[in-house]
Enzyme design. Structure first.
Site, PDB file in Angstrom:
ATOM      1  N   THR A 139      -1.028 -11.390   3.321  1.00 41.34           N
ATOM      2  CA  THR A 139       0.068 -12.261   3.794  1.00 41.34           C
ATOM      3  C   THR A 139       1.247 -11.497   4.408  1.00 41.34           C
ATOM      4  O   THR A 139       2.231 -12.107   4.813  1.00 41.34           O
ATOM      5  CB  THR A 139       0.628 -13.144   2.665  1.00 41.34           C
ATOM      6  OG1 THR A 139       1.282 -12.306   1.701  1.00 41.34           O
ATOM      7  CG2 THR A 139      -0.454 -13.958   2.005  1.00 41.34           C
ATOM      8  N   ASP A 165       0.838  -1.205   0.000  1.00 39.31           N
ATOM      9  CA  ASP A 165       0.000   0.000   0.000  1.00 39.31           C
ATOM     10  C   ASP A 165       0.877   1.260   0.000  1.00 39.31           C
ATOM     11  O   ASP A 165       0.675   2.183  -0.811  1.00 39.31           O
ATOM     12  CB  ASP A 165      -0.880  -0.047   1.258  1.00 39.31           C
ATOM     13  CG  ASP A 165      -2.042   0.927   1.236  1.00 39.31           C
ATOM     14  OD1 ASP A 165      -2.260   1.571   0.203  1.00 39.31           O
ATOM     15  OD2 ASP A 165      -2.721   1.022   2.273  1.00 39.31           O
ATOM     16  N   TYR A 177      -0.953  -8.396   7.789  1.00 39.07           N
ATOM     17  CA  TYR A 177      -2.225  -8.997   8.219  1.00 39.07           C
ATOM     18  C   TYR A 177      -2.104 -10.476   8.602  1.00 39.07           C
ATOM     19  O   TYR A 177      -3.055 -11.075   9.103  1.00 39.07           O
ATOM     20  CB  TYR A 177      -3.306  -8.792   7.154  1.00 39.07           C
ATOM     21  CG  TYR A 177      -3.914  -7.399   7.160  1.00 39.07           C
ATOM     22  CD1 TYR A 177      -3.413  -6.393   7.984  1.00 39.07           C
ATOM     23  CD2 TYR A 177      -4.994  -7.073   6.349  1.00 39.07           C
ATOM     24  CE1 TYR A 177      -3.960  -5.114   7.988  1.00 39.07           C
ATOM     25  CE2 TYR A 177      -5.556  -5.802   6.358  1.00 39.07           C
ATOM     26  CZ  TYR A 177      -5.036  -4.824   7.171  1.00 39.07           C
ATOM     27  OH  TYR A 177      -5.589  -3.570   7.174  1.00 39.07           O
TER      28      TYR A 177
HETATM   29  P1  ADP Z   1      -1.447  -6.955   4.133  1.00 38.49           P
HETATM   30  O1  ADP Z   1      -1.675  -5.835   5.123  1.00 38.49           O
HETATM   31  O2  ADP Z   1      -2.668  -7.226   3.278  1.00 38.49           O
HETATM   32  O3  ADP Z   1      -0.877  -8.176   4.779  1.00 38.49           O
HETATM   33  P2  ADP Z   1       1.188  -6.136   3.084  1.00 38.49           P
HETATM   34  O4  ADP Z   1       1.464  -4.984   2.172  1.00 38.49           O
HETATM   35  O5  ADP Z   1       1.756  -6.079   4.473  1.00 38.49           O
HETATM   36  O6  ADP Z   1      -0.411  -6.331   3.082  1.00 38.49           O
HETATM   37  O7  ADP Z   1       1.697  -7.480   2.395  1.00 38.49           O
HETATM   38  C1  ADP Z   1       1.029  -8.128   1.341  1.00 38.49           C
HETATM   39  C2  ADP Z   1       2.052  -8.798   0.437  1.00 38.49           C
HETATM   40  O8  ADP Z   1       2.619  -7.826  -0.437  1.00 38.49           O
HETATM   41  C3  ADP Z   1       3.231  -9.437   1.165  1.00 38.49           C
HETATM   42  O9  ADP Z   1       3.443 -10.727   0.584  1.00 38.49           O
HETATM   43  C4  ADP Z   1       4.393  -8.516   0.849  1.00 38.49           C
HETATM   44  O10 ADP Z   1       5.629  -9.206   0.802  1.00 38.49           O
HETATM   45  C5  ADP Z   1       4.016  -8.015  -0.517  1.00 38.49           C
HETATM   46  N1  ADP Z   1       4.604  -6.738  -0.968  1.00 38.49           N
HETATM   47  C6  ADP Z   1       5.078  -5.715  -0.227  1.00 38.49           C
HETATM   48  N2  ADP Z   1       5.497  -4.702  -1.030  1.00 38.49           N
HETATM   49  C7  ADP Z   1       5.276  -5.115  -2.316  1.00 38.49           C
HETATM   50  C8  ADP Z   1       5.508  -4.552  -3.615  1.00 38.49           C
HETATM   51  N3  ADP Z   1       6.039  -3.344  -3.761  1.00 38.49           N
HETATM   52  N4  ADP Z   1       5.145  -5.274  -4.704  1.00 38.49           N
HETATM   53  C9  ADP Z   1       4.593  -6.493  -4.582  1.00 38.49           C
HETATM   54  N5  ADP Z   1       4.348  -7.085  -3.404  1.00 38.49           N
HETATM   55  C10 ADP Z   1       4.695  -6.414  -2.278  1.00 38.49           C
END
Ligand code: ADP
Length: 165
Positions: free
Chosen positions: A116, A32, A119
């Site tokens: 993953t 995000d 959360y």
């Molecule tokens: P949530 O709060 O839904 O768990 P996160 O952003 O903490 O969301 O993580 C969701 C997934 O996105 C994780 O597997 C993380 O490694 C991955 N992630 C984090 N940054 C990026 C990025 N820039 N591009 C793709 N995946 C990402």
């Protein structure tokens, strides 16, 4: 076609990227934060106008300075041990995002591994849900990308798509 890529989702030239947002839709950490940083302040402004999003639902905005056309913001469930409808809510995220992409004529879409990260959803279970929905919708898209942030995650997706889970 389903593609498994190891990439930063903010670099992908697809019609829609999916953001693992929180219910405020006002930005956060992880994917995000990365999406908001690259899209620029116009994205936050567009998100403010949406007044939040319930868990499992999805909302669309333009992607502003990102190479994609649309950002589909969906709110994954926080993992509480599996007895609080987490699986159903995660499935809703994928289905609602894919339906919103179709409504906006997106032919290519990329998903991060929703829920993953912070959360805490167990990866193997989350990936099984993600792949089930991607396979269901694959005939209606040119490409659905599972955008992994590590090679280990990519292995899980490849196993799930091969049915080896
Ligand atoms: P949530 O709060 O839904 O768990 P996160 O952003 O903490 O969301 O993580 C969701 C997934 O996105 C994780 O597997 C993380 O490694 C991955 N992630 C984090 N940054 C990026 C990025 N820039 N591009 C793709 N995946 C990402």
């Amino acid at each position: 076609m389903i593609e498994v890529l190891v990439a930063d989702i903010t670099t992908l030239q697809v019609d829609a990227i999916v953001n693992a947002a929180n219910r405020s839709l006002l930005g956060g950490g992880g994917v995000d934060g990365a999406i908001h940083r690259v899209a620029g302040p116009e994205l936050l402004k567009a998100c403010r106008a949406l007044h939040g999003c319930a868990t499992g639902e999805a909302r669309v905005t333009p992607a502003f300075r990102l190479p994609a056309r649309w950002v589909i913001h969906t709110v994954g469930p926080v993992w509480h041990g599996g007895q609080q409808r987490e699986a159903q809510l995660l499935e809703n995220c994928y289905r609602n995002s894919l339906e919103l992409a179709l409504e906006n004529n997106a032919e290519t879409i990329a998903f991060p591994a929703i829920s993953t990260g912070v959360y805490g959803y167990p990866k193997k279970q989350a990936v099984a849900i993600a792949c089930g929905l991607m396979q269901e919708y694959a005939p209606r898209f040119k490409s659905i990308v599972a955008c992994c942030f590590s090679e280990e995650d990519a292995v899980l997706y490849r196993q799930a798509i091969g049915g080896d889970i």
